[in-house]
Scaffold this active site. Structure first.
Site, PDB file in Angstrom:
ATOM      1  N   VAL A  29      47.996  50.043  32.860  1.00  0.00           N
ATOM      2  CA  VAL A  29      47.614  48.733  33.420  1.00  0.00           C
ATOM      3  C   VAL A  29      46.166  48.792  33.918  1.00  0.00           C
ATOM      4  O   VAL A  29      45.589  49.867  34.074  1.00  0.00           O
ATOM      5  CB  VAL A  29      48.549  48.312  34.583  1.00  0.00           C
ATOM      6  CG1 VAL A  29      49.960  48.101  34.063  1.00  0.00           C
ATOM      7  CG2 VAL A  29      48.527  49.318  35.706  1.00  0.00           C
ATOM      8  N   CYS A  30      45.618  47.606  34.175  1.00  0.00           N
ATOM      9  CA  CYS A  30      44.239  47.474  34.635  1.00  0.00           C
ATOM     10  C   CYS A  30      44.012  48.288  35.902  1.00  0.00           C
ATOM     11  O   CYS A  30      44.850  48.232  36.785  1.00  0.00           O
ATOM     12  CB  CYS A  30      43.931  46.005  34.911  1.00  0.00           C
ATOM     13  SG  CYS A  30      42.284  45.736  35.614  1.00  0.00           S
ATOM     14  N   PRO A  31      42.938  49.027  36.076  1.00  0.00           N
ATOM     15  CA  PRO A  31      41.812  49.090  35.140  1.00  0.00           C
ATOM     16  C   PRO A  31      41.884  50.263  34.161  1.00  0.00           C
ATOM     17  O   PRO A  31      40.908  50.541  33.482  1.00  0.00           O
ATOM     18  CB  PRO A  31      40.633  49.300  36.095  1.00  0.00           C
ATOM     19  CG  PRO A  31      41.198  50.194  37.156  1.00  0.00           C
ATOM     20  CD  PRO A  31      42.650  49.822  37.289  1.00  0.00           C
ATOM     21  N   VAL A  32      43.036  50.935  34.130  1.00  0.00           N
ATOM     22  CA  VAL A  32      43.126  52.123  33.278  1.00  0.00           C
ATOM     23  C   VAL A  32      43.110  51.722  31.800  1.00  0.00           C
ATOM     24  O   VAL A  32      42.741  52.513  30.932  1.00  0.00           O
ATOM     25  CB  VAL A  32      44.373  52.967  33.646  1.00  0.00           C
ATOM     26  CG1 VAL A  32      44.394  54.262  32.859  1.00  0.00           C
ATOM     27  CG2 VAL A  32      44.365  53.271  35.140  1.00  0.00           C
ATOM     28  N   GLU A  38      46.330  39.731  30.576  1.00  0.00           N
ATOM     29  CA  GLU A  38      45.179  40.302  31.286  1.00  0.00           C
ATOM     30  C   GLU A  38      44.364  41.279  30.420  1.00  0.00           C
ATOM     31  O   GLU A  38      43.138  41.159  30.360  1.00  0.00           O
ATOM     32  CB  GLU A  38      45.662  40.946  32.591  1.00  0.00           C
ATOM     33  CG  GLU A  38      44.579  41.465  33.500  1.00  0.00           C
ATOM     34  CD  GLU A  38      44.150  42.860  33.119  1.00  0.00           C
ATOM     35  OE1 GLU A  38      42.948  43.130  33.199  1.00  0.00           O
ATOM     36  OE2 GLU A  38      45.020  43.674  32.712  1.00  0.00           O
TER      37      GLU A  38
END
Lengths: 79, 269, 68
Positions: free
Chosen positions: A16-19, A45
């Site tokens: 998931v963000c920001p990975v 996203e």
């Protein structure tokens, strides 16, 4: 995708963000300039943010393909 | 070296930064930093370098944790009182980041061991609390051509500078000799505000990280001073080099590390 | 005479030596302070004889020994 000879693919649907962006960045790092990476990402996203971030890093976005299964493939040329 | 998903997550905020990125994070993970002193300066430096994933971190200190340390030496806890500082520090660093290797040296840095201590490291952080140690670390780093961060804190003031071989003055260029013991307030006599170690020790960690990652400009050729009461930072330009510097000058009189007599602290902690 | 002392421009009386400036600025323990004048280190034995001139820039560098 047939338009491009993809050198490497990376799947960022498992993070998931920001990975998401980090994983794409790490994959791009391992390529040589001019090589092409296909990044598989989730709808929502990731597809809103990852292409922009990749572009900001100075890479060339060649195409964004809807895989029709809730995921997208972003085709990027490393600059 | 490739990153696991876990490492990508752990270091994501670094990797996202253009100035660090994948390469910079790899350099941090391959980097080796020695911290001399696990006290007010060494505590935050050790915690941030561990968190940053610096591959090997050495920490040297002969002391045990004392109740009076805990007002500022944030790597140690009340339960650590009486334990060797380096052991206490190592546990916290490994708890923050099991990826790293910590070398604990329960010893005072002296002329006989300093070159051996620093030899395996890329960068040295001077977190010592006395002038003999600060001059010893400077001399050893100049002789062994090791970059290091010098710092000092007292009361509401702190300062730091970075030495890189061939770039700017060393600590001895600025201060040619230690003051006589007790001439300048040190250690326990003067007091220090706890967060000062946090401010200055974190800046030392910042210099180590920038050096390893190759990001930005280092504090070489400058002395950064901080006055907390006036809330004023000053980056004071230092002269290029003292031509006649006894250790980094053209004809150095000091060619191997030596010990000054330790300052005597008259007041018990 | 205008001097820049520790980064601040100020008016000073003429015929001021470095030693006198250290006194005027109430520098504690001046014998242990390093002075740089116009970006050059000044030797301690030169403090008494070095006359400051218009637009000189002086920095005081203090020993700070703690690390605690």
């Amino acid at each position: 995708m047939a338009d491009y000879a993809v050198d490497q693919t990376v799947d960022i649907t498992d993070v998931v963000c920001p990975v998401t962006f980090v994983k794409a960045k790490v994959a791009l790092e391992e390529l040589d300039a001019g090589q092409i990476l296909s990044i598989r990402m989730n709808d929502g996203e990731p597809v809103q943010n990852v292409p922009r971030s990749v572009k900001e890093e100075g890479h060339k976005i060649l195409k964004l393909l809807d895989n029709g299964d809730g995921t997208w493939s972003l085709i990027v040329r490393k600059e | 070296m490739s990153f696991s998903n876990e490492q990508m997550t752990r270091y994501s905020r670094h990797i996202i930064l253009k100035e660090i990125g994948v390469k910079g994070q790899k350099r941090l993970m391959e980097g080796r930093v020695l911290i001399i002193g696990a006290g007010g300066l060494g505590s935050p430096a050790a915690l941030y370098l561990a968190a940053a994933g610096v591959g090997v971190i050495g920490i040297a200190d002969a002391d045990e944790v004392d109740l009076s340390n805990l007002q500022r030496q944030i790597i140690h806890t009340t339960a650590d009182i009486g334990r060797p500082k380096v052991q206490s520090a190592r546990e916290k660093m490994e708890a923050i980041n099991p990826d790293i290797k910590v070398n604990a040296y329960q010893t005072l840095a002296v002329a006989d061991n300093i070159l051996d201590l620093i030899t395996d490291y890329d960068f040295v952080i001077d977190g010592s609390d006395n002038f003999p140690a600060k001059f010893l670390i400077n001399d050893a780093c100049v002789i062994a051509r090791k970059p290091f961060s010098h710092a000092g804190i007292i009361r509401f003031q702190g300062q730091l500078m970075t030495y890189v071989p061939g770039k700017g003055p060393c600590y001895r260029c600025v201060f040619d000799n230690p003051p006589p013991p007790d001439a300048v307030p040190t250690c326990r006599q003067a007091g220090v505000i706890g967060a000062m170690g946090g401010v200055i020790g974190s800046l030392q960690a910042m210099e180590a990280v920038k050096y390893l990652a190759g990001a930005g400009e280092l504090l070489t050729g400058f002395l950064l001073t901080y006055d907390a009461l006036e809330m004023k930072f000053r980056k004071v330009k230092l002269p290029d080099k003292a031509g006649g510097c006894a250790v980094c000058g053209e004809h150095p009189a000091i060619t191997k590390p030596f010990d000054y007599a330790p300052a005597v602290c008259n007041i018990e902690p | 005479m205008i001097l820049t002392v520790a980064g601040t421009k100020k008016e000073y009386p003429p015929d001021l030596t470095v030693t006198k400036l250290l006194e005027a600025e109430k520098v504690e323990m001046p014998m242990y302070v390093t002075v740089s004048l116009n970006d050059e280190f000044l030797k301690r034995e030169e403090f008494d004889d070095t006359l400051l001139k218009e637009n000189d820039s002086v920095e005081f560098l203090y020993f700070m020994g703690g690390g605690f």
